[in-house]
Design a protein around this motif. Structure first.
Motif, PDB file in Angstrom:
ATOM      1  N   GLU A 113      29.077 -33.423 -60.887  1.00 28.65           N
ATOM      2  CA  GLU A 113      28.488 -34.541 -61.619  1.00 28.65           C
ATOM      3  C   GLU A 113      29.582 -35.506 -62.065  1.00 28.65           C
ATOM      4  O   GLU A 113      30.593 -35.085 -62.635  1.00 28.65           O
ATOM      5  CB  GLU A 113      27.711 -34.044 -62.837  1.00 28.65           C
ATOM      6  CG  GLU A 113      26.499 -33.200 -62.482  1.00 28.65           C
ATOM      7  CD  GLU A 113      25.453 -33.997 -61.722  1.00 28.65           C
ATOM      8  OE1 GLU A 113      25.013 -35.050 -62.225  1.00 28.65           O
ATOM      9  OE2 GLU A 113      25.080 -33.573 -60.609  1.00 28.65           O
ATOM     10  N   LYS A 296      26.663 -40.377 -61.406  1.00 26.08           N
ATOM     11  CA  LYS A 296      25.328 -40.041 -61.897  1.00 26.08           C
ATOM     12  C   LYS A 296      24.857 -41.081 -62.892  1.00 26.08           C
ATOM     13  O   LYS A 296      23.672 -41.431 -62.930  1.00 26.08           O
ATOM     14  CB  LYS A 296      25.351 -38.659 -62.560  1.00 26.08           C
ATOM     15  CG  LYS A 296      23.980 -38.169 -62.998  1.00 26.08           C
ATOM     16  CD  LYS A 296      23.084 -37.892 -61.800  1.00 26.08           C
ATOM     17  CE  LYS A 296      21.792 -37.229 -62.217  1.00 26.08           C
ATOM     18  NZ  LYS A 296      20.957 -36.889 -61.051  1.00 26.08           N
ATOM     19  N   SER A 334      21.519 -43.970 -64.505  1.00 30.55           N
ATOM     20  CA  SER A 334      21.309 -43.742 -65.933  1.00 30.55           C
ATOM     21  C   SER A 334      22.376 -44.439 -66.757  1.00 30.55           C
ATOM     22  O   SER A 334      23.558 -44.462 -66.381  1.00 30.55           O
ATOM     23  CB  SER A 334      21.315 -42.248 -66.232  1.00 30.55           C
ATOM     24  OG  SER A 334      20.250 -41.607 -65.570  1.00 30.55           O
ATOM     25  N   HIS A 371      15.657 -46.282 -67.314  1.00 31.10           N
ATOM     26  CA  HIS A 371      16.615 -45.161 -67.245  1.00 31.10           C
ATOM     27  C   HIS A 371      17.751 -45.326 -68.248  1.00 31.10           C
ATOM     28  O   HIS A 371      18.935 -45.283 -67.900  1.00 31.10           O
ATOM     29  CB  HIS A 371      17.164 -45.014 -65.829  1.00 31.10           C
ATOM     30  CG  HIS A 371      16.104 -44.882 -64.776  1.00 31.10           C
ATOM     31  ND1 HIS A 371      15.211 -43.834 -64.760  1.00 31.10           N
ATOM     32  CD2 HIS A 371      15.766 -45.678 -63.737  1.00 31.10           C
ATOM     33  CE1 HIS A 371      14.377 -43.985 -63.745  1.00 31.10           C
ATOM     34  NE2 HIS A 371      14.683 -45.094 -63.103  1.00 31.10           N
ATOM     35  N   ALA A 402      21.072 -37.277 -71.474  1.00 29.50           N
ATOM     36  CA  ALA A 402      21.359 -36.924 -70.081  1.00 29.50           C
ATOM     37  C   ALA A 402      20.707 -35.599 -69.698  1.00 29.50           C
ATOM     38  O   ALA A 402      20.098 -35.476 -68.630  1.00 29.50           O
ATOM     39  CB  ALA A 402      22.869 -36.862 -69.861  1.00 29.50           C
ATOM     40  N   ASP A 406      18.024 -36.472 -67.051  1.00 29.24           N
ATOM     41  CA  ASP A 406      18.633 -36.330 -65.726  1.00 29.24           C
ATOM     42  C   ASP A 406      18.624 -34.898 -65.206  1.00 29.24           C
ATOM     43  O   ASP A 406      18.674 -34.688 -63.993  1.00 29.24           O
ATOM     44  CB  ASP A 406      20.072 -36.840 -65.746  1.00 29.24           C
ATOM     45  CG  ASP A 406      20.168 -38.317 -66.055  1.00 29.24           C
ATOM     46  OD1 ASP A 406      19.732 -39.118 -65.220  1.00 29.24           O
ATOM     47  OD2 ASP A 406      20.658 -38.670 -67.145  1.00 29.24           O
ATOM     48  N   TYR A 407      18.595 -33.936 -66.120  1.00 31.03           N
ATOM     49  CA  TYR A 407      18.769 -32.552 -65.701  1.00 31.03           C
ATOM     50  C   TYR A 407      17.616 -31.644 -66.122  1.00 31.03           C
ATOM     51  O   TYR A 407      17.697 -30.424 -65.966  1.00 31.03           O
ATOM     52  CB  TYR A 407      20.094 -32.011 -66.242  1.00 31.03           C
ATOM     53  CG  TYR A 407      21.275 -32.845 -65.816  1.00 31.03           C
ATOM     54  CD1 TYR A 407      21.687 -32.890 -64.483  1.00 31.03           C
ATOM     55  CD2 TYR A 407      21.970 -33.630 -66.730  1.00 31.03           C
ATOM     56  CE1 TYR A 407      22.758 -33.665 -64.082  1.00 31.03           C
ATOM     57  CE2 TYR A 407      23.055 -34.411 -66.343  1.00 31.03           C
ATOM     58  CZ  TYR A 407      23.440 -34.433 -65.016  1.00 31.03           C
ATOM     59  OH  TYR A 407      24.506 -35.203 -64.623  1.00 31.03           O
TER      60      TYR A 407
END
Length: 523
Positions: A113, A296, A334, A371, A402, A406-407
């Protein structure tokens, strides 16, 4: 070598590409550089071979196939040739490329990442100057977290490269790196169990306008006051004359010092034309050389230098983010930012605040951009220091966005925000979004930080009471017909309202219910 006729011209890539780098997993990461005009470029990485042809200026670009995260230390080989017949030469091709004159061999490359850490001094602020710096430095041993910093270059000319290289995290490399960035990346690495790459291009004191292409600012109406100010500076600024005057003053000071004077020496001038406030300077100098590298997302801590133009920030900052995303060509990656922390003396009475206006603009930007996320840090500042040392909390609140967005982590991340108000006689009921398990008053039973006003628009400190998990009742005995409420509306507000969800507390976002004119409009 059969069909190969390798050239001896200089083959190169920018510094963002090299040994020890981390490539973004799951993306077609670009690798680019320069070579002889029209030369074929051969690249081997992760068991795959790629080829492209440089243009007439020698520029070339290859996109790698998406890769999964890996701790395996891999080697990238890039060599220049005249033929496109490399697919016919398979046996020992990697060795053949590696042995070619001028071949680039980049080692110890990981896949994981990658995050960009940007903004002004509170992002630039190093680990060695943050809270518990001794413990942080002693524990900085993460060979699978890689860091790279972009030197501060301010210019109107887009830069293609910079001086720098990727390094693994150790006591030395982490000490001067962005504390917010490092703490963000370290915990991300620990949670996801993948390599992490962090790019720091922050510059203390920088204005948001310096991070935006100048041509975009020239056509934006709200930017014109700042652009007119800079056109005047560019027309009249004479750095050579300032430098000459400085040396004359320095010589005079030295003579006076020899005769016993204790006066301070004159300060050397800084060249405004190469500084961090001139529109476009930082987009060209510290962002342009890394644009396109697979990331990312970005974390951002800036706004202090724009407080005097706080109202314009609600359009200038989205313009900056949109400019970056468009230039990157990677879609709407993001982008998470920190709201300004508390700073300066506490207010005795409710009054105007350019910092409060900047915070409002930052929150408004959430509605203008996809985002994105905002880390509210109204409780982490220091009234006497614009650089609060508690960077761990700042990083954690950015990281929550995040991890959740994102995860896919199911954790609290959003600070409560103003939703609506109801006037009920002499009181106003405030309703909140994102209250989670419920609102919570820190250190006292009653909420503090509220102000209320009537038709005269003169605010007074208010009493407040929680009347549900997402509702607060606000009133002041001196105001019988209230029309508006403000919360944490000050440079350094005294406020205590949080979301509480288990062991997690996130401060309520500062807000106002009114639309009265602001002090920074038109600036």
């Amino acid at each position: 070598m059969g069909t190969f006729s390798f050239l001896h011209a200089k083959l190169s890539t920018p510094s963002i590409i090299g040994s020890n780098m981390v490539l973004q997993r799951g993306q077609s990461c670009p690798i680019w550089g320069w070579a002889s005009p029209n030369a074929y470029i051969n690249l081997i990485f992760a068991g795959k071979t790629y080829q492209t042809k440089a243009n007439q200026q020698g520029d070339w670009r290859i996109k790698l196939d998406p890769l999964e995260a890996s701790f395996k230390q891999q080697t990238m080989i890039i060599a220049e040739g005249r033929s496109n017949g490399f697919s016919r030469v398979r046996k020992n091709f990697s060795t053949q490329l590696k042995n070619q004159p001028g071949a680039l061999i980049y080692e110890n490359i990981l896949v994981g990442e990658v995050w960009l850490c940007s903004g002004q001094s509170n992002m630039q602020w190093g680990v060695s100057s943050s809270d518990d710096s001794d413990l942080e430095t002693l524990s900085a041993n993460y060979p699978n977290i890689r860091l790279i910093s972009v030197p501060q270059v301010g210019t109107q000319v887009p830069q293609k490269d910079f001086e720098g290289s990727w390094e693994a995290v150790n006591k030395q490399s982490s000490a001067s790196f962005s504390a917010v960035g490092y703490y963000f990346g370290r915990r991300l690495h620990q949670i996801l169990q993948v390599p992490v790459g962090l790019i720091d291009n922050s510059w203390g004191g920088s204005a948001c306008e310096a991070w935006i292409p100048k041509d975009r600012l020239m056509i934006h109406p709200i930017a014109q006051p700042y652009m007119m100010e800079w056109r005047e500076k560019e027309r009249n600024y004479d750095f050579d004359a300032l430098t000459k005057s400085y040396f004359e003053k320095l010589a005079k000071w030295k003579a006076e010092k020899a005769n016993g004077s204790t006066s301070r020496p004159p300060r050397a001038p800084r060249n405004l034309m190469t500084g961090q406030h001139r529109p476009g300077n930082l987009f060209n100098g510290v962002l342009h050389p890394i644009i396109g590298y697979g990331i990312k997302g970005a974390i951002w801590y800036q706004g202090e230098s724009n407080a005097g133009r706080a109202f314009a920030y609600r359009e200038i900052f989205p313009l900056m983010v949109q400019s970056w995303r468009q230039a990157w060509g990677q879609g709407d990656f993001s982008f998470y930012w920190t709201q300004l922390a508390d700073f300066r003396p506490e207010s005795i009475v409710p009054n105007d605040s350019s910092w409060a206006e900047l915070r409002e603009s930052q929150t408004i930007c959430l509605r203008k951009l996809n985002h994105t996320g905002e880390a509210v840090i109204i409780d982490t500042g220091e009234g006497r220091d614009i650089h609060p040392r508690n960077k761990q909390t700042v990083a954690n609140r950015l990281l929550r966005h995040a991890l959740a967005k994102d995860y896919g982590q199911k954790i609290p991340y959003e600070s409560p925000k103003y939703k609506s108000m109801e006037i009920k006689g002499s009181k106003i009921i405030i309703n909140f979004n994102h209250a989670g398990a419920g609102l919570y008053c820190f250190d006292s039973k009653a909420p503090t930080g509220f102000a209320i006003c009537g038709e005269d628009q003169k605010f007074a400190w208010a009493s407040a009471k929680l009347i549900g998990k997402d509702r607060v009742e606000v009133w002041a005995d001196s105001i019988t017909a209230p029309i508006a409420v403000r919360y944490a509306w000050a440079d350094n507000p005294v406020c205590n309202l949080y979301l509480r969800d288990g062991g997690v507390t996130l401060p309520v976002t500062p807000f106002r219910t009114d639309s009265f004119p602001l002090t920074t409009m038109g600036k």
